[in-house]
Design an enzyme around this catalytic site. Structure first.
Site, mmCIF file in Angstrom:
data_model
loop_
_atom_site.group_PDB
_atom_site.id
_atom_site.type_symbol
_atom_site.label_atom_id
_atom_site.label_comp_id
_atom_site.label_asym_id
_atom_site.label_seq_id
_atom_site.Cartn_x
_atom_site.Cartn_y
_atom_site.Cartn_z
ATOM 1 N N LYS A 236 20.632 17.668 -0.223
ATOM 2 C CA LYS A 236 19.972 18.984 -0.040
ATOM 3 C C LYS A 236 20.073 19.862 -1.283
ATOM 4 O O LYS A 236 19.093 20.425 -1.726
ATOM 5 C CB LYS A 236 20.699 19.793 1.056
ATOM 6 C CG LYS A 236 20.348 19.471 2.450
ATOM 7 C CD LYS A 236 21.002 20.466 3.388
ATOM 8 C CE LYS A 236 22.418 20.489 3.400
ATOM 9 N NZ LYS A 236 23.582 20.671 3.416
ATOM 10 N N ARG B 203 33.197 17.696 9.674
ATOM 11 C CA ARG B 203 31.934 18.338 9.284
ATOM 12 C C ARG B 203 30.733 17.557 9.804
ATOM 13 O O ARG B 203 29.758 18.142 10.274
ATOM 14 C CB ARG B 203 31.849 18.467 7.763
ATOM 15 C CG ARG B 203 32.662 19.646 7.240
ATOM 16 C CD ARG B 203 33.051 19.425 5.808
ATOM 17 N NE ARG B 203 31.938 19.475 4.892
ATOM 18 C CZ ARG B 203 31.902 18.841 3.715
ATOM 19 N NH1 ARG B 203 32.904 18.083 3.340
ATOM 20 N NH2 ARG B 203 30.863 18.966 2.934
ATOM 21 N N ARG C 185 31.055 12.719 -5.226
ATOM 22 C CA ARG C 185 30.486 14.027 -5.600
ATOM 23 C C ARG C 185 31.482 14.914 -6.354
ATOM 24 O O ARG C 185 32.616 15.068 -5.967
ATOM 25 C CB ARG C 185 30.005 14.752 -4.340
ATOM 26 C CG ARG C 185 29.479 16.157 -4.599
ATOM 27 C CD ARG C 185 28.601 16.645 -3.491
ATOM 28 N NE ARG C 185 29.314 17.153 -2.346
ATOM 29 C CZ ARG C 185 28.731 17.707 -1.285
ATOM 30 N NH1 ARG C 185 27.407 17.811 -1.235
ATOM 31 N NH2 ARG C 185 29.447 18.150 -0.288
ATOM 32 N N ARG D 194 34.863 19.251 -4.683
ATOM 33 C CA ARG D 194 34.837 20.341 -3.710
ATOM 34 C C ARG D 194 36.045 20.228 -2.796
ATOM 35 O O ARG D 194 36.396 19.137 -2.372
ATOM 36 C CB ARG D 194 33.555 20.270 -2.889
ATOM 37 C CG ARG D 194 32.460 21.135 -3.428
ATOM 38 C CD ARG D 194 31.201 20.968 -2.671
ATOM 39 N NE ARG D 194 31.330 21.213 -1.242
ATOM 40 C CZ ARG D 194 30.305 21.405 -0.427
ATOM 41 N NH1 ARG D 194 29.085 21.394 -0.916
ATOM 42 N NH2 ARG D 194 30.484 21.603 0.852
ATOM 43 N N ARG E 98 22.510 26.788 10.360
ATOM 44 C CA ARG E 98 23.319 25.614 10.690
ATOM 45 C C ARG E 98 23.397 25.406 12.200
ATOM 46 O O ARG E 98 23.962 24.435 12.650
ATOM 47 C CB ARG E 98 24.761 25.814 10.230
ATOM 48 C CG ARG E 98 25.048 25.638 8.761
ATOM 49 C CD ARG E 98 25.199 24.213 8.371
ATOM 50 N NE ARG E 98 26.356 23.819 7.612
ATOM 51 C CZ ARG E 98 26.562 23.978 6.316
ATOM 52 N NH1 ARG E 98 25.707 24.634 5.590
ATOM 53 N NH2 ARG E 98 27.630 23.487 5.749
HETATM 54 P P1 AMP Z 1 27.912 23.655 2.235
HETATM 55 O O1 AMP Z 1 28.091 23.821 0.763
HETATM 56 O O2 AMP Z 1 26.547 24.066 2.710
HETATM 57 O O3 AMP Z 1 28.319 22.290 2.728
HETATM 58 O O4 AMP Z 1 28.921 24.700 2.936
HETATM 59 C C1 AMP Z 1 30.337 24.635 2.731
HETATM 60 C C2 AMP Z 1 31.054 25.334 3.862
HETATM 61 O O5 AMP Z 1 30.682 26.734 3.908
HETATM 62 C C3 AMP Z 1 30.716 24.830 5.275
HETATM 63 O O6 AMP Z 1 31.476 23.690 5.624
HETATM 64 C C4 AMP Z 1 31.070 26.040 6.129
HETATM 65 O O7 AMP Z 1 32.467 26.195 6.306
HETATM 66 C C5 AMP Z 1 30.584 27.195 5.257
HETATM 67 N N1 AMP Z 1 29.146 27.490 5.534
HETATM 68 C C6 AMP Z 1 28.096 27.335 4.681
HETATM 69 N N2 AMP Z 1 26.941 27.688 5.274
HETATM 70 C C7 AMP Z 1 27.269 28.057 6.530
HETATM 71 C C8 AMP Z 1 26.517 28.502 7.651
HETATM 72 N N3 AMP Z 1 25.169 28.615 7.601
HETATM 73 N N4 AMP Z 1 27.178 28.795 8.794
HETATM 74 C C9 AMP Z 1 28.514 28.688 8.872
HETATM 75 N N5 AMP Z 1 29.290 28.258 7.869
HETATM 76 C C10 AMP Z 1 28.680 27.943 6.699
#
Ligand code: AMP
Length: 205
Positions: free
Chosen positions: A13, A166, A122, A154, A88
């Site tokens: 993504k 996740r 990654r 990360r 999400r």
């Molecule tokens: P990502 O980089 O999109 O995988 O986001 C990393 C982390 O940020 C996720 O595992 C959540 O803990 C938090 N996060 C990011 N976007 C959201 C969202 N839309 N709703 C809730 N938590 C989020």
């Protein structure tokens, strides 16, 4: 063009959102990047969000809804944007539908096997968030090609347990969005090379 990009972690993504953002000259809004930046700056929001993220959990809807609303109100979003990592779940999608109309939703479909392989490899740039991995190696080990900063793993990609939590959360909470957005959905096979996937997205858009 107002677009959402959906897919599991490791589906590509972030990479596709960046390519689309450069191609259409519209902002790439990644809630994960915003939250990581808040954490790096040790803000109250960043520290609170990290309590959830480090366990592989989503942060509360009110917090992330507010972040997105404020970001979408900025001038640069007038002509369009790519939302990556938001919504999400159905509650977030309902909130979003009250503040803005989305044109298209791109869904990157990949198997769990591929996701695990990609997440294991990654790395991201600690400064500009450029993503590296199986399909994009840095020219110099652990150094970003774009800005020369250090590449890091990360925090939430380090342990299998977190990744599984996740992925289960994604299946339970995020996959129902495919039905929610079925009229706007563009499904793409996300298992190939980034440039091929990008061409496919452009063709279908
Ligand atoms: P990502 O980089 O999109 O995988 O986001 C990393 C982390 O940020 C996720 O595992 C959540 O803990 C938090 N996060 C990011 N976007 C959201 C969202 N839309 N709703 C809730 N938590 C989020």
């Amino acid at each position: 063009m107002k677009v959402i990009i959906l897919g599991a972690q490791g589906s590509g993504k972030g990479t596709q959102a960046k390519l689309l953002s450069e191609s259409f000259k519209i902002p790439h809004i990644s809630t994960g990047d915003i939250l990581r930046e808040e954490y790096d700056n040790k803000t109250e929001l960043g520290l609170l969000a990290n309590e959830y993220t480090k366990k592989g959990l989503l942060i509360p809807n009110e917090l992330v809804n507010d972040i997105v609303k404020r970001r979408l109100e900025r001038k640069d979003c007038k002509i369009g944007f790519i939302l990556d990592g938001y919504p999400r779940n159905i509650e977030q999608a309902n909130f979003l539908s009250k503040i803005i109309e989305i044109d298209k939703v791109i869904y990157l479909k990949v198997s769990e096997d591929i996701v695990f392989k990609r997440l294991a490899e990654r790395m991201i740039c600690s400064k500009c968030n450029q993503i590296y991995g199986i399909n994009k190696k840095p020219k110099k080990d652990e150094v970003c090609d774009e800005c020369g900063s250090k590449l890091v793993k990360r925090q939430d990609d380090k342990e299998e347990e977190q990744i599984r939590t996740r992925l289960r959360g994604y299946e339970e909470k995020t996959l129902p969005l495919l039905e929610f957005y079925k009229e706007k959905l563009i499904e793409i096979d996300g298992s190939g090379k980034p440039i091929e996937i990008f061409k496919e997205i452009m063709k279908k858009l």
